[in-house]
Design a protein around this motif. Sequence first.
Motif, PDB file in Angstrom:
ATOM      1  N   THR A  99       0.901  -1.154  -0.119  1.00 11.31           N
ATOM      2  CA  THR A  99       0.340  -0.166   0.377  1.00 11.31           C
ATOM      3  C   THR A  99       0.911   1.333   0.377  1.00 11.31           C
ATOM      4  N   ILE A 100       1.917   1.263   0.500  1.00  9.31           N
ATOM      5  CA  ILE A 100       2.829   2.073   0.796  1.00  9.31           C
ATOM      6  C   ILE A 100       3.092   2.730  -0.821  1.00  9.31           C
ATOM      7  N   GLY A 126     -10.296  -4.740   8.728  1.00 12.61           N
ATOM      8  CA  GLY A 126      -9.388  -4.475   9.652  1.00 12.61           C
ATOM      9  C   GLY A 126      -8.027  -3.580   9.367  1.00 12.61           C
ATOM     10  N   GLN A 127      -7.364  -4.572  10.660  1.00 11.66           N
ATOM     11  CA  GLN A 127      -6.576  -3.150  11.109  1.00 11.66           C
ATOM     12  C   GLN A 127      -5.226  -3.083   9.886  1.00 11.66           C
ATOM     13  N   VAL A 128      -5.179  -4.097   8.881  1.00  5.43           N
ATOM     14  CA  VAL A 128      -4.109  -3.145   8.192  1.00  5.43           C
ATOM     15  C   VAL A 128      -4.879  -2.949   6.618  1.00  5.43           C
ATOM     16  N   ILE A 129      -4.181  -1.476   6.093  1.00  5.54           N
ATOM     17  CA  ILE A 129      -4.516  -1.314   5.230  1.00  5.54           C
ATOM     18  C   ILE A 129      -3.988  -1.687   4.056  1.00  5.54           C
ATOM     19  N   THR A 130      -4.741  -2.441   3.236  1.00  2.00           N
ATOM     20  CA  THR A 130      -4.440  -3.393   2.088  1.00  2.00           C
ATOM     21  C   THR A 130      -3.932  -2.387   0.481  1.00  2.00           C
ATOM     22  N   PRO A 131      -3.497  -2.817  -0.359  1.00  2.00           N
ATOM     23  CA  PRO A 131      -3.564  -2.019  -2.153  1.00  2.00           C
ATOM     24  C   PRO A 131      -5.256  -1.876  -1.869  1.00  2.00           C
ATOM     25  N   GLU A 132      -6.359  -2.639  -2.001  1.00  2.00           N
ATOM     26  CA  GLU A 132      -7.324  -3.509  -2.426  1.00  2.00           C
ATOM     27  C   GLU A 132      -8.209  -2.231  -2.073  1.00  2.00           C
ATOM     28  N   GLN A 133      -8.199  -2.096  -1.313  1.00  2.00           N
ATOM     29  CA  GLN A 133      -8.677  -0.728  -0.511  1.00  2.00           C
ATOM     30  C   GLN A 133      -8.549   0.251  -0.852  1.00  2.00           C
ATOM     31  N   LEU A 134      -7.253   0.238  -1.326  1.00  2.00           N
ATOM     32  CA  LEU A 134      -7.134   2.454  -2.026  1.00  2.00           C
ATOM     33  C   LEU A 134      -8.202   2.831  -3.472  1.00  2.00           C
ATOM     34  N   PRO A 135      -8.172   4.120  -3.519  1.00  2.00           N
ATOM     35  CA  PRO A 135      -8.964   4.335  -4.844  1.00  2.00           C
ATOM     36  C   PRO A 135      -8.669   3.793  -5.818  1.00  2.00           C
TER      37      PRO A 135
END
Length: 459
Positions: free
Chosen positions: A352-353, A381-390
């Motif tokens: 994600t970063i 969830g606690q960890v933000i993954t790439p799937e959750q990015l715009p």
Amino acid sequence: MAFDVEWDWEEIINSIYTDVIITNPEGIVVYANDSTEYWFGKKKEELIGSSVLELEKQNIFYPSITRKVALTRTKQTIIQETNIGRKLLVTGNMIFDKNGRPKYIISYSQDITELEELKAYLKKVEGELRQAKKKLRELENDKENEPKIIARSEKMKHVISTLNRVAETEATVLLTGESGVGKSLLAEHLHEMSGRKGKLVKINCGSIPESLLESELFGYKSGAFTGANPKGKRGLVEEAEGGTLFLDEIGELPYNLQVKMLTLIQEKKFYSIGDTKPKNVNFRLIAATNVDIEKMIQQGTFREDLYFRLSVIHITIPPLREREEDLLALIMNFLKTFNHRYEQNKELAQDTIDYLLNYSWPGNTRELSNIIERLVLTADGQVITPEQLPSKIKASEQAASFNEIERKTLPEMMRDTEVNILSKAWRRCNSTTEMAKYLGVSQPTIVRKLKKYKTSIQK
């Protein structure tokens, strides 16, 4: 029963839990009660006949109360230390005969060793408490003074350095740059560094209708126009007395008000609507815009003389895409801020970063702040993954990857891929042995490749 003066007084004195010493006027001990052995480690027979000056030299007790009384011929009280580590509160007084000549010097003391130890302990505790309070204040200050402005790139370091140099001057500052680069934040920084006691008054010249802007800026006198407040109104310019006036979106200032603004800057005076008497005001002016004012001058929509007055110190804020060194720190700072604000504990996955670092951020720090806030609030969830990015951020990295492919040879792309993989493993693992296990190769291979790409690997 009659009081026997021959022996009762000595028995009484010996029963008191305090030492009593009597000397002649020359300081020779003529009497000591039984308690002196406890205080000084000497029997009373060893003290009687001794000079208090000699006892003082031997540090049996120090200082001598008898010596002080003999010198002053008045009552004295001191704190005395003994050779066995006791602390005594000693009082001495001189006894005179009926002719007024010195006859005896009597001293009596009270053991305050435990009291002094308690005082020392309390002093220590108070000192530790002060240190704890100081540390707490420092932590609170650190929290309050967490860097609002991230400046790790050379361009932003230069901006901050320039602002700090001119902060305490009266020079007008013009901040220019794309929308969202943080001009308002830098104006706040400049005001805080200026040391001005007045407040920072912000005016967005583009958010107030033109018909109301003049009255908002300069205020109006009672009865100036129909519907006006019968008491009149202070303008925002007057509110900036002793402080800083920040005119945001100065490019939106109507042309008919630009002359009045020029007068305000030059003479630090203005006229409220309906008033014939000028008002003086002391302020420091900061202006900001995201439009090309020089182009507006050519088009005849902005006064050149006003522009020159505004741009005594002209600072251009670089867009976020030109501040790569600042981007990761900004991402982590916004994440920390919004986690704290919304009582969350979200983390960003490394992938994600990577997506966030590869995005161009056309909306600059404002867009970055909005994206991170949205992710903290909406991500599962606690960890933000790439799937959750715009989708625009993910699409941007894919487009960038294809563009890179078009410009590079196969060996260059293979090298970049290897460096990228090693960098990710280096960030995830704590040792070369762990990296080797993670990537499925030998530890010597990892060491050799790290040495080969040492200038390119990023922790």
